[in-house]
Motif scaffolding. Structure first.
Motif, short mmCIF file in Angstrom:
data_model
loop_
_atom_site.label_atom_id
_atom_site.label_comp_id
_atom_site.label_asym_id
_atom_site.label_seq_id
_atom_site.Cartn_x
_atom_site.Cartn_y
_atom_site.Cartn_z
N VAL A 101 -0.82 7.88 13.73
CA VAL A 101 -0.24 9.00 12.32
C VAL A 101 -0.97 8.47 10.85
CG1 VAL A 101 1.79 9.76 13.09
CG2 VAL A 101 1.29 7.95 11.77
N ASP A 295 0.85 11.61 2.62
CA ASP A 295 0.89 11.61 3.77
C ASP A 295 0.97 11.17 4.34
OD1 ASP A 295 0.53 14.64 2.51
OD2 ASP A 295 -1.91 14.95 2.85
N THR A 296 0.24 10.22 5.27
CA THR A 296 -0.04 9.43 6.07
C THR A 296 1.36 8.27 5.83
OG1 THR A 296 -2.04 9.52 6.18
CG2 THR A 296 -1.16 6.96 7.14
N ARG A 298 4.15 9.00 4.22
CA ARG A 298 5.65 10.19 4.75
C ARG A 298 5.19 10.34 6.47
NH1 ARG A 298 4.71 11.87 -0.74
NH2 ARG A 298 6.64 12.47 -1.38
N ASN A 299 3.89 10.34 6.44
CA ASN A 299 3.66 10.90 8.78
C ASN A 299 4.97 9.43 9.06
OD1 ASN A 299 2.92 12.93 8.54
ND2 ASN A 299 0.91 12.39 8.81
N HIS A 302 8.84 9.16 9.07
CA HIS A 302 9.30 10.95 9.73
C HIS A 302 9.06 10.44 11.26
CE1 HIS A 302 10.54 13.51 7.09
NE2 HIS A 302 9.70 12.75 6.37
#
Length: 339
Positions: A101, A295-296, A298-299, A302
């Motif tokens: 990711v 974004d990364t 957060r990815n 998750h």
């Protein structure tokens, strides 16, 4: 009724990722960033079924001694040299990481460091901010090193290394790489890259990016001898792990002019940076930011949550965590217990 598992998160995490955990487990999450001592880490892990930890949390045999409860460790990183995988496997603890990711984001950052180091961005900005720009400059002030048309070398051609290579086309660069194993021809074509041995890589690269994992066998893979083999006036960038580079030897090579510049995002004794590097203007230094886009990160959070839930037999992917490091445990251990 399914047992309510307890999960510890060793560092602050995005609220939406924590909320997903909280739906399924009893959650204990640290609200502030802190360094956990070995004793504190051992105590925390003894009281939970799973944990999400960071690279600064070292889990080894001593940490796990006497722990009969822990089932899953999710490392919030791609690298996992903070984990003793053999000890975890012997203890029956599933280990997971967060690969893939962050490939593209980390490759972007490699180019940020490469450009900043080659064109002396950090030193020039410090010079400007200190009020030294009077409006005139000599024609030979702040001369950097070109990237376009030069040779990019990549040591470690995994997914991140390949992403770095794909970006080189925009700079019309020749790309060389070295891996223990040569990539399939189709991948080489996609990356417009050619395999060479390590001595050739060092000798022919104008810019060298390190993107290989750290292992004891790779310790100081770039040392004084390797730096001496590099082109005089070349640039070194390390986005992988600090232990790959002998930092004292790198500082000496930079001070002597063997290398023109370096860009470093990782260090052997993080968060400590070798004082000889701190003293050099031709080094761009950043605090392990390779994956640090909103974004990364957060990815990554998750994905760590996905691994914990699946490893505990919860959620839609129960029993099938997406990125296990020791997947043999998935078939060797009993299914999650019921209460």
């Amino acid at each position: 009724m399914t047992k309510r598992y307890k999960v510890w998160v060793s560092r602050p995490l995005f609220a939406e990722a924590l909320a997903r955990l909280d739906q399924h487990v009893t959650l204990v999450a640290e609200a502030t960033e802190r360094q956990h001592s070995p004793a504190q880490l051992r105590e925390r892990l003894a009281d939970v079924d799973a944990a999400i930890i960071g690279l600064s949390d070292r889990v080894d045999a001593a940490t796990l001694a006497g722990n009969e409860r822990l089932r899953v460790i999710a490392n919030l990183a791609v690298g996992y040299n903070n984990l003793d995988i053999d000890a975890l496997t012997r203890a029956g603890v599933l280990a997971c990481n967060t690969p893939d990711v962050l490939n593209e984001t980390t490759a972007d950052y490699a180019w940020a460091l490469l450009l900043a180091a080659a064109r002396r961005v950090g030193a020039a900005e410090r010079w400007l901010r200190s009020g030294q720009w009077t409006g005139t400059m000599r024609i030979d002030d702040w001369l950097g090193v070109d990237l376009h048309g030069r040779t990019l070398g990549i040591l470690g051609m995994g997914r991140i290394g390949q992403a770095v290579a794909r970006r080189a086309g925009g700079f019309d660069m020749r790309v060389l790489y070295h891996n223990r194993h040569r990539l399939p021809e189709v991948t080489e074509r996609q990356c417009a890259a050619r395999w060479v041995d390590q001595p050739t890589l060092l000798a022919e690269s104008d810019h060298l990016v390190l993107a290989l994992p750290y292992t004891p066998g790779n310790h100081h893979i770039i040392g004084a001898a390797e730096l001496a083999r590099m082109k005089r006036g070349s640039v070194l960038v390390n986005i992988a792990r600090g232990g790959l580079v002998d930092e004292a030897a790198l500082a000496a090579a930079l001070a002597a002019g063997q290398l023109a510049a370096a860009g470093l995002d990782v260090y052997e004794d993080e968060p400590v940076v070798h004082p000889a590097l701190l003293a050099l203007d031709q080094v761009v230094l950043s605090p392990h930011l390779g994956s640090a886009s909103a974004d990364t990160r957060r990815n990554m959070a998750h994905l760590a949550v996905d691994n914990v839930l699946a490893g505990l037999g919860l959620g839609s992917a129960a029993g099938d965590p997406p990125t296990p490091i020791n997947p043999q445990l998935l078939h060797a251990r009993p299914a999650p217990g019921k209460a």
